[in-house]
Design an enzyme around this catalytic site. Structure first.
Site, PDB file in Angstrom:
ATOM      1  CG  HIS A  58      -0.679   1.414   7.274  1.00 17.73           C
ATOM      2  ND1 HIS A  58       0.326   0.909   8.003  1.00 17.73           N
ATOM      3  CD2 HIS A  58      -0.007   2.241   6.352  1.00 17.73           C
ATOM      4  CE1 HIS A  58       1.322   1.406   7.846  1.00 17.73           C
ATOM      5  NE2 HIS A  58       1.348   2.072   6.741  1.00 17.73           N
ATOM      6  CD  GLU A  59      -0.941   2.809   2.787  1.00 14.43           C
ATOM      7  OE1 GLU A  59      -0.649   3.654   2.767  1.00 14.43           O
ATOM      8  OE2 GLU A  59      -0.321   1.708   2.905  1.00 14.43           O
TER       9      GLU A  59
ATOM     10  N   GLY B  42       0.906  -1.276   0.080  1.00 15.44           N
ATOM     11  CA  GLY B  42       0.119  -0.153  -0.123  1.00 15.44           C
ATOM     12  C   GLY B  42       0.909   1.392  -0.082  1.00 15.44           C
TER      13      GLY B  42
ATOM     14  CD  GLN C   1       3.599   5.814   2.682  1.00 12.64           C
ATOM     15  OE1 GLN C   1       2.617   5.228   2.131  1.00 12.64           O
ATOM     16  NE2 GLN C   1       4.571   5.085   3.190  1.00 12.64           N
TER      17      GLN C   1
ATOM     18  CG  HIS D 166       0.502   6.858   5.454  1.00 16.12           C
ATOM     19  ND1 HIS D 166       1.431   7.386   6.129  1.00 16.12           N
ATOM     20  CD2 HIS D 166       0.461   5.646   5.389  1.00 16.12           C
ATOM     21  CE1 HIS D 166       2.253   6.202   6.153  1.00 16.12           C
ATOM     22  NE2 HIS D 166       1.679   5.081   5.459  1.00 16.12           N
TER      23      HIS D 166
ATOM     24  CB  CYS E 181       5.019   2.006   7.229  1.00 11.70           C
ATOM     25  SG  CYS E 181       4.514   3.661   6.402  1.00 11.70           S
ATOM     26  CG  LEU E 182       6.852   0.840   1.403  1.00 15.40           C
ATOM     27  CD1 LEU E 182       6.183   1.113  -0.175  1.00 15.40           C
ATOM     28  CD2 LEU E 182       7.860  -0.339   1.387  1.00 15.40           C
TER      29      LEU E 182
END
Ligand code: NI
Length: 161
Positions: A133-134, A46, A51, A137, A91-92
């Protein structure tokens, strides 16, 4: 294919709130294509627009990247949720940290698709977790910010990313 630079947790943009998309323009479509390319390239499941440095309410999710089943959600809104369970996330933008966060087990999401049409979707379990989660963000919230966040040792052989 255009890869965009993934911001890491030290970047203050990740703590800012993203703005609604007013119209799904070719530029927004290009952003979603780049976000998917960037997500697959980084082996993520995701990615949210902040990000990659864009404060717009756009997320992409593919919990089975080997199957290439991409989802694009514009202005996503969780309109219903039920259940709660702890589960592991990474998370990236937060490399080398994994941990458990509580999320609903089922959600109903309202969003715009790439044609600018309003849609709804039900998601459960890991798919619901990835969407939550996204969506976080877009509010400037990282998974490590959750009060009940429980870190897990990434060297633990039982841990998957
Ligand atoms: Ni993330």
């Amino acid at each position: 294919m255009a890869l965009r630079m993934i911001r890491d947790e030290r970047d203050p943009i990740l703590r800012k709130k993203s703005k609604e998309v007013r119209e799904v323009t070719p530029r927004i479509k290009e952003l979603t294509t780049d976000m998917l390319d960037t997500m697959y390239h980084a082996n993520g499941v995701g990615l949210a627009a902040p990000q990659v440095g864009i404060l717009k309410r756009v997320i992409v999710v593919d919990i089975e990247p080997e199957m290439r089943d991409p989802h694009v959600f514009i202005n996503p809104q969780i309109i219903e949720q039920e259940g709660a369970c702890m589960g592991q996330e990474g998370c990236l933008s937060v490399p080398n940290r994994v941990g458990e966060v509580e999320r609903p087990t089922r959600i109903r999401l309202r969003y715009l698709d790439l044609a600018g049409q309003e849609q709804e979707l039900e998601a459960e379990d890991f798919f619901a977790r990835a969407i939550c989660h996204e969506v976080d963000h877009l509010e400037g919230i990282l998974f490590i910010d959750h009060p009940e966040f429980v870190p897990v040792d990434p060297e633990d052989p039982g841990v998957m990313d």
